[in-house]
Write a protein that holds these residues in place. Structure first.
Motif, PDB file in Angstrom:
ATOM      1  N   ARG A  51      47.390  39.622  39.720  1.00 14.03           N
ATOM      2  CA  ARG A  51      46.612  38.391  39.827  1.00 14.03           C
ATOM      3  C   ARG A  51      45.289  38.487  39.069  1.00 14.03           C
ATOM      4  N   THR A  76      50.830  38.214  43.495  1.00 13.76           N
ATOM      5  CA  THR A  76      49.703  37.519  44.126  1.00 13.76           C
ATOM      6  C   THR A  76      50.071  37.120  45.548  1.00 13.76           C
ATOM      7  N   SER A  77      49.046  36.995  46.376  1.00 17.05           N
ATOM      8  CA  SER A  77      49.285  36.484  47.724  1.00 17.05           C
ATOM      9  C   SER A  77      48.788  35.045  47.858  1.00 17.05           C
ATOM     10  N   GLN A  78      48.268  34.501  46.762  1.00 19.34           N
ATOM     11  CA  GLN A  78      47.720  33.134  46.780  1.00 19.34           C
ATOM     12  C   GLN A  78      48.498  32.260  45.796  1.00 19.34           C
TER      13      GLN A  78
END
Lengths: 196, 196
Positions: A51, A76-78
């Motif tokens: 990210r 990514t976690s978003q």
């Protein structure tokens, strides 16, 4: 489908300069296609980036992808910004292990490049998910920068040495890697490719 | 007379394990003469070690030198113990630069090995006094240990990257090294030898 890296590091192990520039870009002998880049790119159907790497260049890449026609998976976690999908960028689902599953299920004809940065490569290494760990050792010492490997430096310690003498261990810390092949480039860079 | 190194490091850059064992000793494929050791030793008339390395093994070495008939220079600011001279150990005079002068004036027919540890190799590197920097990249990741190079790891920083974009620099941090030669060993170790 194999998951591969093709990264340039300094002899002292840095993937990037302290300001985040890839070490490739810090040497005058790299021209964007040299050091096996074109051969490598011909193997690749998809790219993985972290990210931070995505955010570093997203403004430019969403308009003009450096990998036209190839999906780029972002670890990514978003959610990614609007327009990412149309530009070929795909968010990972379920962390690094979930991303490996996404890649395996993508029915790619050829291979996947894990481009970086270092944390993304480390996450794949920790999962044992790099099938071909390719590293080009560039003929430069940087002294400081962003290391490829998550290293934990220790100073020499007489106490640790005495403890070793009292209870020596001959076993290796980890299994040996298997060198798949190596090759030398004109500027003295040496590419090492290990099999998992 | 050339000043040389022939050190084994893990792929992630460690000269020794956290307890001070040379990385050579942490891999099952090293037998004490392999990985070019015998060829290298045939070139060498004198050895340089740091004071920590000396102290680590002095009790044994003063009785039975691993380098019989070859002078061993110890980089140190303190006198060596009684009996060192008779056993072939010589204290440096005037720090690393003074030691380089001692070596140049020793009228050696063949070459000098800077054995280690890492601080001693670094001191010679900083002086530009290593004529042939030989490094065998061993096929193992250690994760932690004593690094060969004095490294200064930086995390990725958006701020540093933005500063770079605002004022980019294309110049390399340091001049390129010249690869003298490289060679591959049976276990997939790759030796890289750079000229100063």
């Amino acid at each position: 489908m194999l998951i591969r890296t093709h990264v340039g590091i300094s002899l002292d192990g840095f993937l990037a300069t302290p300001d985040g520039r890839p070490t490739w870009d810090a040497i005058p002998t790299f021209d964007g296609t040299s050091h096996g880049h074109d051969d490598f790119t011909a193997l690749i159907d998809a790219v993985v980036i972290g990210r931070s790497s995505f955010d570093q260049a997203a403004a430019e890449w969403l308009v003009n992808s450096p990998w036209p026609g190839k999906p780029v998976y972002v670890l990514t976690s978003q959610p990614l910004p609007t327009g990412s999908s149309d530009a070929g960028f795909i968010a990972s689902q379920g962390g690094p292990a979930g991303l490996v599953k996404q890649l395996r299920e993508a029915n790619l004809a050829r291979d996947v490049q894990v481009l970086g940065g270092s944390r993304t490569i480390q996450a794949f290494l920790e999962l044992g998910a790099i099938d071909r760990l390719g590293i080009v050792v560039l003929p430069i010492l940087l002294g400081k920068g962003i290391p490829l490997f998550a290293i934990d430096p220790a100073p020499f310690s007489k106490q640790a040495w005495d403890a070793h003498l009292a209870s020596p261990s001959a076993s290796p810390a980890r299994p040996l890697l298997r060198l798949d092949h190596q090759r030398q480039y004109r500027d003295g860079s040496v590419e090492l490719v290990y099999q998992s």
